[in-house]
Design an enzyme around this catalytic site. Sequence first.
Site, mmCIF file in Angstrom:
data_model
loop_
_atom_site.group_PDB
_atom_site.id
_atom_site.type_symbol
_atom_site.label_atom_id
_atom_site.label_comp_id
_atom_site.label_asym_id
_atom_site.label_seq_id
_atom_site.Cartn_x
_atom_site.Cartn_y
_atom_site.Cartn_z
ATOM 1 N NE ARG A 1 -1.531 -2.424 2.685
ATOM 2 C CZ ARG A 1 -1.621 -3.677 2.234
ATOM 3 N NH1 ARG A 1 -2.664 -4.068 1.578
ATOM 4 N NH2 ARG A 1 -0.655 -4.560 2.473
ATOM 5 C CB THR A 2 3.452 2.568 2.286
ATOM 6 O OG1 THR A 2 2.710 2.017 3.374
ATOM 7 C CG2 THR A 2 3.947 3.952 2.653
ATOM 8 C CG HIS B 1 3.419 3.773 8.649
ATOM 9 N ND1 HIS B 1 3.549 4.638 7.571
ATOM 10 C CD2 HIS B 1 3.040 2.575 8.124
ATOM 11 C CE1 HIS B 1 3.255 3.988 6.456
ATOM 12 N NE2 HIS B 1 2.943 2.734 6.756
ATOM 13 C CE LYS C 1 27.879 -3.200 -6.673
ATOM 14 N NZ LYS C 1 28.014 -2.035 -7.563
ATOM 15 N NE ARG D 1 7.129 0.684 4.924
ATOM 16 C CZ ARG D 1 5.923 0.128 4.869
ATOM 17 N NH1 ARG D 1 5.798 -1.143 4.534
ATOM 18 N NH2 ARG D 1 4.852 0.826 5.136
HETATM 19 N N1 CP Z 1 -0.256 -0.138 5.823
HETATM 20 C C1 CP Z 1 0.935 -0.379 5.273
HETATM 21 O O1 CP Z 1 1.963 0.238 5.634
HETATM 22 O O2 CP Z 1 0.927 -1.350 4.317
HETATM 23 P P1 CP Z 1 2.188 -1.784 3.463
HETATM 24 O O3 CP Z 1 3.175 -2.417 4.421
HETATM 25 O O4 CP Z 1 1.672 -2.742 2.442
HETATM 26 O O5 CP Z 1 2.788 -0.550 2.859
#
Ligand code: CP
Length: 300
Positions: free
Chosen positions: A49-50, A127, A78, A99
């Site tokens: 999703r993100t 998040h 590396k 992320r």
């Molecule tokens: N909600 C969420 O962060 O989903 P993903 O890990 O799929 O990005």
Amino acid sequence: MNHLVSMRQVGKDDILDLIDLAEKIETGKVHPDLSGRLGALLFFEPSTRTFFSFDTAIKRLKGRSLAMSGSGTTSVKKGETLADTLMTISQYADFIVMRHKIEGAAQFASEILDIPVINAGDGTNQHPTQAMLDLYSIYKTQGTLENLKIAMIGDLRLGRTVHSLAQALTDFNPTFYFASPRHLQMPKHIKDELQNKHIKFEEIEDIKPVIPELDIMYVTRIQKERFAVLEDYEKVKNAYIIDNQMLEDVKGNFKLLHPLPRVNEIKPEVDSNPHAYYFQQAKNGVVMRQAIISKIMKLV
Ligand code: CP
């Protein structure tokens, strides 16, 4: 906002501003333009999703994206450091969405780079863009963020989405019910923060008695990948499983949210329940991320 690293840096006015902007983007009242700008999506941890909603958001804003999904095909393999990787990518892109499994990675990036950084999840910490789309989903379904009764269920210790969301709601006088296996309770530092702000919360084991009072139930996955010992995961993986029967006495405005992905904590039969809102919630991520990019990149 120059960066979005943590919900701690986003005040009530910022939250309401972003919701207002997301609503205006969704209804076509404003059309922020990212033409000629490049966003780098650096995902060192898996995401559906993100990653895809940020990519979609950039494209809907008429910008372009560079994407790294897993570091296996980059020079991280590396032995290149995170700092050198970030410094290099920042020579190409106008902003970075990152992320990473290490708590504080996005904060570190924001300190060493001179382009904006958006945290797309750092380990078990934060998040914030998920919290913003959660708030937008709550606002759209409840008509307000104020004075709501909200249960957070599942892995509250390692689940970064609930940390960001609980912090974000502190300006709106919520009443929280936290339900989790004993070793996965909400971290002390979050509970201390709630206590300091006089937010009402209760840690409960049995969710059934509170369900008829709730406005929002926010369910999270027990995160297998963050357990050092698989046996410990096996003991708690089925702690909470939501089915249609449990939702028979909910209020009319009640909505069931989940940041997704789910494993088994919401039965598929619930997907067609009118109170289920988790796929619309994921959809809301695109306009909210358009709003966040627009603010960070000063398009509005
Ligand atoms: N909600 C969420 O962060 O989903 P993903 O890990 O799929 O990005």
